[in-house]
Design a protein around this motif. Sequence first.
Motif, mmCIF file in Angstrom:
data_model
loop_
_atom_site.group_PDB
_atom_site.id
_atom_site.type_symbol
_atom_site.label_atom_id
_atom_site.label_comp_id
_atom_site.label_asym_id
_atom_site.label_seq_id
_atom_site.Cartn_x
_atom_site.Cartn_y
_atom_site.Cartn_z
ATOM 1 N N SER A 1 0.845 -1.189 0.000
ATOM 2 C CA SER A 1 0.000 0.000 0.000
ATOM 3 C C SER A 1 0.880 1.238 0.000
ATOM 4 O O SER A 1 1.988 1.225 0.548
ATOM 5 N N ASN A 2 0.383 2.325 -0.586
ATOM 6 C CA ASN A 2 1.109 3.596 -0.550
ATOM 7 C C ASN A 2 0.884 4.334 0.758
ATOM 8 O O ASN A 2 1.558 5.321 1.048
ATOM 9 N N VAL B 1 -4.412 5.537 -5.634
ATOM 10 C CA VAL B 1 -2.994 5.297 -5.926
ATOM 11 C C VAL B 1 -2.690 3.837 -5.600
ATOM 12 O O VAL B 1 -2.942 3.367 -4.496
ATOM 13 N N ASP B 2 -2.172 3.106 -6.589
ATOM 14 C CA ASP B 2 -1.928 1.677 -6.402
ATOM 15 C C ASP B 2 -0.531 1.254 -6.846
ATOM 16 O O ASP B 2 -0.302 0.087 -7.167
ATOM 17 N N THR B 3 0.407 2.197 -6.865
ATOM 18 C CA THR B 3 1.732 1.895 -7.425
ATOM 19 C C THR B 3 2.581 0.983 -6.544
ATOM 20 O O THR B 3 3.663 0.573 -6.958
ATOM 21 N N ARG B 4 2.097 0.652 -5.357
ATOM 22 C CA ARG B 4 2.804 -0.335 -4.535
ATOM 23 C C ARG B 4 2.371 -1.763 -4.877
ATOM 24 O O ARG B 4 2.951 -2.724 -4.373
ATOM 25 N N ARG C 1 0.695 4.688 -12.941
ATOM 26 C CA ARG C 1 0.653 6.074 -12.467
ATOM 27 C C ARG C 1 -0.417 6.901 -13.185
ATOM 28 O O ARG C 1 -0.868 7.927 -12.676
ATOM 29 N N GLY D 1 -5.283 2.435 -2.416
ATOM 30 C CA GLY D 1 -5.219 3.754 -1.803
ATOM 31 C C GLY D 1 -6.536 4.481 -1.779
ATOM 32 O O GLY D 1 -6.573 5.713 -1.818
ATOM 33 N N PHE E 1 11.414 3.723 1.632
ATOM 34 C CA PHE E 1 10.113 4.231 1.191
ATOM 35 C C PHE E 1 9.490 5.095 2.276
ATOM 36 O O PHE E 1 9.563 4.770 3.467
ATOM 37 N N TYR F 1 5.826 6.450 3.273
ATOM 38 C CA TYR F 1 4.404 6.268 2.994
ATOM 39 C C TYR F 1 3.674 7.611 2.933
ATOM 40 O O TYR F 1 4.052 8.576 3.607
ATOM 41 N N LEU F 2 2.633 7.642 2.116
ATOM 42 C CA LEU F 2 1.750 8.793 2.106
ATOM 43 C C LEU F 2 0.912 8.798 3.386
ATOM 44 O O LEU F 2 0.754 7.765 4.036
#
Length: 469
Positions: A172-173, A382-385, A391, A429, A443, A445-446
């Motif tokens: 997860s971001n 957002v699913d880039t993890r 993106r 996300g 990393f 995280y947001l």
Amino acid sequence: MVSLRRRLRRDCIRGSVIFALLCTAAIFLYVTIDAQLESTEEFADMRRRRAQFLQRRFLRKVVDRVQAVANKDSRDVPSPPRVNVTLDEKREEMKEEHMSVQVDADSRFVVESNQLPLPNYNLHAFYYPWYGSPDVDGEYLHWNHPYLPHWDKKQVDKFRTDTHIPPDDVGSNFYPELGAYSSRNTTVLHIHMLQMRMAGIGVLVVSWFPPDKSDQNGRSLDSVMSLILNIADKHKLKVAMHSEPFDERQGQRLYDDLKYFIDSYGNHPALYKVEKRTGSPALPFIYIYDSYLTPTENWTNLLHPSGKLSVRGTEYDCVCITLLVEEKHKSLIQQANFDGFYTYFAANGFTYGSSQRNWYSLKQLANQLGKLFIPSIGPGYVDTRVRPWNRVNFRDRNHGMYYASSFQEALRLKTRFVSITSFNEWHEGTQIEPAVPKMTSDFTYLDYSPHKPDSYLEATRTWAKLVGK
């Protein structure tokens, strides 16, 4: 004088060297002992109980926060300060906490929920019970989600395809305030129910597979359904099924799975039911995800009164809501005799159905057909993890403004129901569940800064009062 200065300098250097060597030896000794301790069963058990204690201490914070909401006070209530205690005292404290929480947890949670306003049963939130942790499930589930390969084989080598390693590295971001939790942990479920009550949400739309099926990264979701229903009932919440797709979801299997679900849970007081028409029997409310993957004639056989496997007018009848993704799926609504349709995706513009500019015409279509239209809104995407190549579908939360704007668009339609994507779909996300700042070696995280971790629950509570009005 010069000789004295040289001696002093030499002694200082020698002392510094000796001090450095002693520090190095102490660190080495500490690491060695720590490594030996970690290998012992007693130390592992102590760490497990310590984790349970910390989770219960966090729970007290949540309960304090609920009480603050009930008193119309949104300020966080701080936990009492900790004092230094010995290891034996810590162990005893954890044992006492564990025993007391096990005895009175349910009654305490129910009391807290009853202090809150009744939820709005027209506001639904998609809920995912597929997470697992070693203390409950024996291993991490879904938090260790792999990076998915690019759909274009020519692009696969450009992106990572390894697997996340919880608890600090999750798929997860964002990072959950509860950590990498288990969906089968009753304490976690109680916290989630309290949080939904705080947010004014009335219905959990729970992802479901039949007992012999699951997604690729988890276990059977049917095994946790009874637990969710029981705890939801204590908090005066309702539960609807969100049917997940699998290859055999067609033909006789459609009928058999629906029959199993209603036979198993149809009489539970927490199962969400609505009347199709005033005075008609209340029927189970079911969302069908990716319904378009099943050929239309299969749904027609199940949902049309003249269908070969029709449930209409039987004990297995239901209010069945299809997913509308593309414009061509409009024909599926009437041909298959669905009772309504929803849009699911939180990314505005990602699909025809999730594009908010199309919602007014979709509402008109629903009115013409006598069907329900349920717009789905979310806080961002957002699913880039899990999809490092995706993106293009990122939707910035913009400090809550994206969520507020989406809610306003949905409310403008004056539909009976609104659905939230999601309460806890962490991979994409879209969650409104509290998230916290966290940084690892590789990393960051947001999070919801500059707002509080529960800011989306508070925002939802504001909008919830207007849904269905």
